[in-house]
Scaffold this active site. Structure first.
Site, PDB file in Angstrom:
ATOM      1  N   HIS A 121     -10.522  -2.690   3.582  1.00 10.38           N
ATOM      2  CA  HIS A 121      -9.433  -2.492   4.518  1.00 10.38           C
ATOM      3  C   HIS A 121      -9.826  -2.529   5.822  1.00 10.38           C
ATOM      4  O   HIS A 121      -9.459  -1.927   6.857  1.00 10.38           O
ATOM      5  CB  HIS A 121      -8.588  -1.262   4.178  1.00 10.38           C
ATOM      6  CG  HIS A 121      -7.909  -1.148   3.207  1.00 10.38           C
ATOM      7  ND1 HIS A 121      -7.234  -0.050   2.600  1.00 10.38           N
ATOM      8  CD2 HIS A 121      -7.112  -2.176   2.274  1.00 10.38           C
ATOM      9  CE1 HIS A 121      -6.395  -0.439   1.627  1.00 10.38           C
ATOM     10  NE2 HIS A 121      -6.433  -1.840   1.283  1.00 10.38           N
ATOM     11  N   ILE A 167     -12.351   2.946   6.091  1.00 11.28           N
ATOM     12  CA  ILE A 167     -12.790   2.265   7.441  1.00 11.28           C
ATOM     13  C   ILE A 167     -13.981   3.077   8.154  1.00 11.28           C
ATOM     14  O   ILE A 167     -14.407   2.464   9.137  1.00 11.28           O
ATOM     15  CB  ILE A 167     -11.642   2.048   8.426  1.00 11.28           C
ATOM     16  CG1 ILE A 167     -10.962   3.376   9.185  1.00 11.28           C
ATOM     17  CG2 ILE A 167     -10.667   1.149   7.618  1.00 11.28           C
ATOM     18  CD1 ILE A 167      -9.926   2.941  10.243  1.00 11.28           C
ATOM     19  N   SER A 181      -5.422   7.979  -4.124  1.00  8.90           N
ATOM     20  CA  SER A 181      -3.897   8.112  -4.505  1.00  8.90           C
ATOM     21  C   SER A 181      -3.417   7.102  -5.320  1.00  8.90           C
ATOM     22  O   SER A 181      -2.433   7.370  -6.073  1.00  8.90           O
ATOM     23  CB  SER A 181      -3.163   8.530  -3.285  1.00  8.90           C
ATOM     24  OG  SER A 181      -2.822   7.538  -2.494  1.00  8.90           O
ATOM     25  N   ALA A 186     -15.076  15.186  -5.318  1.00  8.73           N
ATOM     26  CA  ALA A 186     -16.087  14.099  -5.475  1.00  8.73           C
ATOM     27  C   ALA A 186     -17.459  14.650  -5.237  1.00  8.73           C
ATOM     28  O   ALA A 186     -18.405  14.084  -5.905  1.00  8.73           O
ATOM     29  CB  ALA A 186     -15.608  13.108  -4.395  1.00  8.73           C
ATOM     30  N   LEU A 242      -8.972  15.235  -7.100  1.00 11.07           N
ATOM     31  CA  LEU A 242      -8.669  16.726  -7.231  1.00 11.07           C
ATOM     32  C   LEU A 242      -7.399  16.965  -7.934  1.00 11.07           C
ATOM     33  O   LEU A 242      -7.234  17.803  -8.685  1.00 11.07           O
ATOM     34  CB  LEU A 242      -8.160  17.250  -6.067  1.00 11.07           C
ATOM     35  CG  LEU A 242      -9.370  17.440  -4.862  1.00 11.07           C
ATOM     36  CD1 LEU A 242      -8.783  17.666  -3.140  1.00 11.07           C
ATOM     37  CD2 LEU A 242     -10.333  18.528  -5.045  1.00 11.07           C
TER      38      LEU A 242
HETATM   39  C1  BV8 Z   1      -1.186  -7.007   1.220  1.00 13.07           C
HETATM   40  C2  BV8 Z   1      -5.186   0.553   7.381  1.00 13.07           C
HETATM   41  C3  BV8 Z   1      -0.607  -9.454   0.791  1.00 13.07           C
HETATM   42  C4  BV8 Z   1      -6.570   1.003   7.570  1.00 13.07           C
HETATM   43  C5  BV8 Z   1      -4.245   0.915   5.154  1.00 13.07           C
HETATM   44  C6  BV8 Z   1       2.028  -5.090  -4.776  1.00 13.07           C
HETATM   45  C7  BV8 Z   1       0.718  -6.073  -4.438  1.00 13.07           C
HETATM   46  C8  BV8 Z   1       0.283  -6.395  -3.162  1.00 13.07           C
HETATM   47  C9  BV8 Z   1       0.777  -5.505  -2.078  1.00 13.07           C
HETATM   48  C10 BV8 Z   1       1.758  -4.650  -2.389  1.00 13.07           C
HETATM   49  C11 BV8 Z   1       2.503  -4.528  -3.587  1.00 13.07           C
HETATM   50  N1  BV8 Z   1       3.417  -3.550  -3.439  1.00 13.07           N
HETATM   51  C12 BV8 Z   1       3.430  -3.052  -2.029  1.00 13.07           C
HETATM   52  C13 BV8 Z   1       2.666  -3.856  -1.243  1.00 13.07           C
HETATM   53  C14 BV8 Z   1       2.587  -3.877   0.192  1.00 13.07           C
HETATM   54  C15 BV8 Z   1       1.518  -2.729   0.615  1.00 13.07           C
HETATM   55  C16 BV8 Z   1       1.530  -1.451  -0.126  1.00 13.07           C
HETATM   56  O1  BV8 Z   1       0.775  -1.223  -1.126  1.00 13.07           O
HETATM   57  N2  BV8 Z   1       2.530  -0.707   0.105  1.00 13.07           N
HETATM   58  C17 BV8 Z   1       2.650   0.626  -0.512  1.00 13.07           C
HETATM   59  C18 BV8 Z   1       2.784   1.659   0.481  1.00 13.07           C
HETATM   60  C19 BV8 Z   1       3.377   0.548  -1.780  1.00 13.07           C
HETATM   61  N3  BV8 Z   1       0.279  -3.247   0.869  1.00 13.07           N
HETATM   62  C20 BV8 Z   1      -0.126  -4.363   1.363  1.00 13.07           C
HETATM   63  O2  BV8 Z   1       0.777  -4.510   2.479  1.00 13.07           O
HETATM   64  C21 BV8 Z   1      -1.703  -4.497   1.668  1.00 13.07           C
HETATM   65  N4  BV8 Z   1      -1.610  -5.993   1.920  1.00 13.07           N
HETATM   66  O3  BV8 Z   1      -0.305  -6.550   0.226  1.00 13.07           O
HETATM   67  O4  BV8 Z   1      -1.429  -8.228   1.355  1.00 13.07           O
HETATM   68  C22 BV8 Z   1      -1.222  -9.439  -0.636  1.00 13.07           C
HETATM   69  C23 BV8 Z   1      -0.115  -9.544  -1.575  1.00 13.07           C
HETATM   70  C24 BV8 Z   1      -0.487  -9.831  -2.959  1.00 13.07           C
HETATM   71  C25 BV8 Z   1      -1.868  -9.736  -3.340  1.00 13.07           C
HETATM   72  C26 BV8 Z   1      -3.024  -9.280  -2.009  1.00 13.07           C
HETATM   73  C27 BV8 Z   1      -2.319  -9.214  -0.924  1.00 13.07           C
HETATM   74  C28 BV8 Z   1      -2.514  -3.919   2.720  1.00 13.07           C
HETATM   75  C29 BV8 Z   1      -2.817  -2.457   2.362  1.00 13.07           C
HETATM   76  C30 BV8 Z   1      -3.745  -1.674   3.428  1.00 13.07           C
HETATM   77  C31 BV8 Z   1      -3.107  -1.057   4.286  1.00 13.07           C
HETATM   78  N5  BV8 Z   1      -3.954  -0.243   5.311  1.00 13.07           N
HETATM   79  N6  BV8 Z   1      -4.791   1.456   6.241  1.00 13.07           N
HETATM   80  C32 BV8 Z   1      -6.832   2.318   8.167  1.00 13.07           C
HETATM   81  O5  BV8 Z   1      -5.991   2.844   9.066  1.00 13.07           O
HETATM   82  O6  BV8 Z   1      -7.528   3.308   7.469  1.00 13.07           O
HETATM   83  S1  BV8 Z   1      -3.727   1.916   3.960  1.00 13.07           S
HETATM   84  C33 BV8 Z   1      -4.351   3.298   3.842  1.00 13.07           C
HETATM   85  O7  BV8 Z   1      -4.183   3.899   2.592  1.00 13.07           O
HETATM   86  C34 BV8 Z   1      -6.052   3.379   3.991  1.00 13.07           C
HETATM   87  O8  BV8 Z   1      -6.386   2.241   4.035  1.00 13.07           O
HETATM   88  C35 BV8 Z   1      -6.433   4.048   2.692  1.00 13.07           C
HETATM   89  O9  BV8 Z   1      -7.628   3.740   2.293  1.00 13.07           O
HETATM   90  C36 BV8 Z   1      -5.313   3.645   1.718  1.00 13.07           C
HETATM   91  C37 BV8 Z   1      -5.208   4.248   0.600  1.00 13.07           C
HETATM   92  O10 BV8 Z   1      -5.061   5.699   0.687  1.00 13.07           O
HETATM   93  P1  BV8 Z   1      -6.051   6.661  -0.018  1.00 13.07           P
HETATM   94  O11 BV8 Z   1      -7.447   6.343   0.229  1.00 13.07           O
HETATM   95  O12 BV8 Z   1      -5.929   6.618  -1.487  1.00 13.07           O
HETATM   96  O13 BV8 Z   1      -6.120   7.846   0.628  1.00 13.07           O
HETATM   97  P2  BV8 Z   1      -4.804   8.944   0.422  1.00 13.07           P
HETATM   98  O14 BV8 Z   1      -4.933  10.066   1.451  1.00 13.07           O
HETATM   99  O15 BV8 Z   1      -3.427   8.485  -0.072  1.00 13.07           O
HETATM  100  O16 BV8 Z   1      -5.233   9.786  -1.052  1.00 13.07           O
HETATM  101  C38 BV8 Z   1      -6.465  10.419  -0.854  1.00 13.07           C
HETATM  102  C39 BV8 Z   1      -6.650  10.922  -2.464  1.00 13.07           C
HETATM  103  O17 BV8 Z   1      -8.125  11.685  -2.406  1.00 13.07           O
HETATM  104  C40 BV8 Z   1      -5.779  12.022  -2.988  1.00 13.07           C
HETATM  105  O18 BV8 Z   1      -5.341  11.477  -4.263  1.00 13.07           O
HETATM  106  C41 BV8 Z   1      -6.407  13.266  -3.043  1.00 13.07           C
HETATM  107  O19 BV8 Z   1      -6.024  14.134  -4.257  1.00 13.07           O
HETATM  108  C42 BV8 Z   1      -7.930  12.794  -3.265  1.00 13.07           C
HETATM  109  N7  BV8 Z   1      -8.929  13.993  -2.617  1.00 13.07           N
HETATM  110  C43 BV8 Z   1      -8.673  14.429  -1.383  1.00 13.07           C
HETATM  111  N8  BV8 Z   1      -9.725  15.222  -1.351  1.00 13.07           N
HETATM  112  C44 BV8 Z   1     -10.707  14.997  -2.572  1.00 13.07           C
HETATM  113  C45 BV8 Z   1      -9.909  14.079  -3.227  1.00 13.07           C
HETATM  114  N9  BV8 Z   1     -10.732  13.755  -4.437  1.00 13.07           N
HETATM  115  C46 BV8 Z   1     -11.571  13.924  -4.554  1.00 13.07           C
HETATM  116  N10 BV8 Z   1     -12.447  14.966  -3.860  1.00 13.07           N
HETATM  117  C47 BV8 Z   1     -12.035  15.492  -2.891  1.00 13.07           C
HETATM  118  N11 BV8 Z   1     -12.612  16.214  -2.187  1.00 13.07           N
END
Ligand code: BV8
Length: 229
Positions: free
Chosen positions: A109, A93, A178, A220, A203
């Protein structure tokens, strides 16, 4: 070589710009309960807590030290050079992709720089953190604006456009995510189903690691410029 590329980015591409990720050590979800700050129910029961969560990130984004890194600028350069179709889908975002020059960009998102009227769904550019003075100009009585972000249980933006791009892409690259949040985490399956080459830049090996054909392990900001050149 490639005709249509879809790139999915997550918090990891902004980590080296100084923005916290969600699930790494010292990640945002270490300090906050998802259900309290990233769900509609959490917002309904305590809007001030949710505004504080996003205002803290707003302050981080706007503290003058957060700049796009080489990963963001490499993707913007790719967009300028690539003659085929390119779409960057970000889960982030922040506005670092825009500031790096990316234009073919979709914030699935939402964007922290905008507020949204809960009644009309109209969005408004915000120049300062959320507060009681941020009300819509589209309703009577005016509604207090909510963060224009997608919470758990809410429909992400642009899914039709993303699905169309995934159905026809021949290269899918996931950078700094992730792979734990759906539907974004499932994009690699769609790309694989349509025969695209799939690349993961991270990473570490992530949850959906085995779904990717190629893995570039590292930062990255170092790997994405090499990938683009
Ligand atoms: C929805 C808000 C209905 C904004 C966020 C199956 C199908 C559909 C839905 C689901 C499903 N199963 C479960 C669900 C429900 C749910 C879900 O996924 N739950 C999870 C926990 C199981 N999903 C939802 O509710 C979504 N909506 O499903 O609507 C629908 C139904 C069917 C079809 C379509 C729609 C809504 C999801 C959005 C939630 N909002 N945030 C904000 O505050 O920012 S989520 C939050 O997680 C952020 O948006 C973020 O972007 C997102 C993902 O996280 P990442 O970006 O991956 O960040 P993370 O920290 O996890 O990982 C960072 C990675 O970077 C790591 O791997 C690390 O190793 C790496 N890294 C770090 N440094 C570096 C690096 N890599 C390279 N270089 C580096 N230097």
């Amino acid at each position: 070589m490639y005709q249509q590329i879809v790139i999915l980015t997550g918090a990891g591409i902004s980590a080296e710009s100084g923005l916290r990720t969600f699930r790494d050590q010292d990640g945002l979800w270490e300090e906050h309960k998802i259900e309290e700050v990233a769900t509609p129910e959490g917002y309904a029961s305590n809007p001030l807590l949710v505004e504080r969560f996003y205002n803290d990130r707003w302050q981080q984004f706007h503290n003058g030290c957060i700049e796009p890194n080489a990963g963001h600028t490499a993707l913007a350069k790719l967009e300028q050079q690539f003659e085929g179709e390119l779409l960057v889908v970000t889960q982030n975002i922040d506005d670092l992709h825009e500031r790096a020059g990316s234009k073919r960009l979709l914030h699935m998102h939402g964007e922290l720089s905008k507020g949204r009227c809960p009644r009309s769904q109209q969005t408004f550019i915000l120049r300062e953190p959320f507060g009681p003075r941020h009300t819509c100009t589209c309703c009577i009585p005016a509604q207090r604006l909510r963060p224009h972000v997608v919470w758990f249980g809410e429909m992400p933006f642009g899914l039709d456009r993303i699905q169309h791009a995934l159905d026809s892409c021949d290269l899918f690259i996931a950078i700094g995510t992730s792979g734990t949040v759906y539907p974004a985490a499932g994009f690699v399956d769609t790309a694989n189903h349509h025969g695209a080459q799939t690349v993961e830049v991270n990473l570490v090996a992530v949850d959906r690691h085995s779904q990717f054909q190629y893995h570039l392990e590292g930062k990255a900001s170092e790997l994405v410029p090499k990938l683009v050149d």
